[in-house]
Design an enzyme around this catalytic site. Structure first.
Site: not given
Ligand code: CTP
Length: 396
Positions: A208-209
């Protein structure tokens, strides 16, 4: 708010009167000039001086104050909107009958501007046919209502409506009434995406980020205030669901793509503020990967480019806005994305500014079109959203 608007907040007397303080404060923060008028009963719950401090004007509670003989006419003409919160059963009954026996009801009878009312009362009082009839009468006279909600009352829990809706909902509705008539987004379908996506490597680990979703949520709220029908498709975030906005929660980039594809043909504007994960594990492991298995090699596959894939599905007139975060080549690369994804506008985030981008409250952006690149100063994400929507309105 682009232009200062005047709002008169009428406070009637109920336990929810204290929440009107928050409404006044939030309206002020949104740039409105606020006057407050209280009924005598409201002044038993909250002292007028509290509202005076919050709104910065003297607060009137009576028709009989010396030197303010025509206050009910002046105060009813001056604002762009009157917000009655809380609107008690008694206040609604008097207003529906055209009774003008105190300053607030006299203003409501003499008014020339729209009224938004947030009813608050005991659930039995709200359930009475006479209360519904009063609300119907006032609606027929052009009043707009927000709530009441179901939830705890001062006297205890309830499963029936009566509780006043929260201040943020009242303010969102008030701002929409003030702003929509002046916006070309009014009545338009706006599709916004926000937040990160997650791609699973195994049942408990993800790629993810750090996107917080704030930029997309700010756009959704601002578009709602401008009168749009807003759908927000969001990846996992910690943010509360925005009032008035249809919110669709997704996890993966493919789910984001599908949720958008379902809604795209209706959209007049798409604002793609999400930060979808660009890679997935293809086939995630069925069981948790174990450290004792030693070094693992991940084979990552690119996820679909959601924004690009919308180009064929969008209506010809749909305005498409993308975001770009570049570490090198700023405007040039952003413009290349504008072309390849067939966008009308791309919002380039400044990667070098620590107060801009992921996980911040502020953003420093450049608005890039085919022919222009307008660099904005460091602004709150709400202010950036307003600037983006101003641009979109020009493009519509
Ligand atoms: N975007 C998308 N689908 C993806 C990745 C990005 O729709 N799988 C959208 C983003 O929401 C953004 C725009 O495309 O509006 C640009 O995103 P960005 O990450 O800057 O560019 P990418 O296209 O992913 O290219 P790269 O990461 O290689 O720079």
């Amino acid at each position: 708010m682009t232009t200062v608007r005047r709002v008169l907040v009428g406070v009637s007397g109920g336990i929810a009167s204290y929440k009107a303080c928050s409404v006044v404060r939030r309206l002020k923060e949104a740039g409105a000039d606020v006057d407050v008028v209280m009924t005598a009963a409201a002044a038993e719950f909250v002292r007028p001086v509290t509202f005076e401090a919050l709104c910065g004007h003297s607060v009137t509670t009576s028709l009989w104050e010396r030197g303010r003989a025509l206050a009910h006419i002046d105060l009813g003409r001056k604002p762009n909107l009157i917000v009655v919160c809380p609107a008690t059963a008694n206040l609604l009954a008097r207003a529906a009958q055209g009774i003008a026996d105190d300053l607030l009801t006299a203003i409501l009878l003499a008014r020339e501007v729209p009224v938004l009312a947030a009813p608050a009362m005991n659930d039995n009082m709200f359930a009475q046919p006479v209360t519904s009839a009063n609300i119907d009468t006032l609606r027929a006279n052009g009043w707009t209502f927000v709530g009441p909600a179901v939830g705890s009352l001062a006297e205890g829990p309830s499963e029936r409506p009566g509780r006043m809706v929260e201040p943020e909902e009242i303010v969102a509705e008030a701002l929409r009434l003030l702003r929509a008539p002046h916006s070309s987004l009014s009545g338009k379908h706006v599709l916004v995406t926000a937040g990160p996506t997650r791609e699973y490597l195994d049942p408990v680990r993800v790629i993810t980020n750090p996107s917080s979703g704030r930029m997309g949520f700010a756009l959704a709220c601002a578009a709602y205030e401008r009168g749009a029908q807003v759908t927000l498709v969001t990846g996992p975030t910690q943010l509360p669901t925005p009032y008035g906005v249809e919110t669709v929660k997704v996890v993966t980039t493919c789910q984001l793509r599908d949720a958008i594809a379902e809604r795209l043909t209706r959209a007049d504007v798409i604002l793609m503020a999400a930060a979808p994960s660009d890679y997935s594990a293809g086939e995630p492991a069925g069981d948790k990967l174990k450290r004792e298995d030693g070094t693992i090699t991940l084979r990552l596959e690119p996820t679909p480019d959601v924004l690009k894939s919308t180009a064929e599905l969008r209506q010809e007139t749909c305005i498409a806005v993308g975001f770009a975060l570049e570490t090198t080549g700023g405007v040039e690369r952003a413009r290349a994305k504008l072309e390849s994804k067939q966008l009308d506008l791309i919002v380039l985030n400044s990667e070098s500014d620590p107060k801009s981008g992921f996980e911040t409250e502020t953003n420093k952006v450049t608005l890039v079109t085919k022919s222009e690149a307008a660099e904005l100063p460091l602004l709150s994400k709400q202010q950036v959203a307003e600037n983006i929507l101003d641009r979109v309105e020009k493009l519509l």
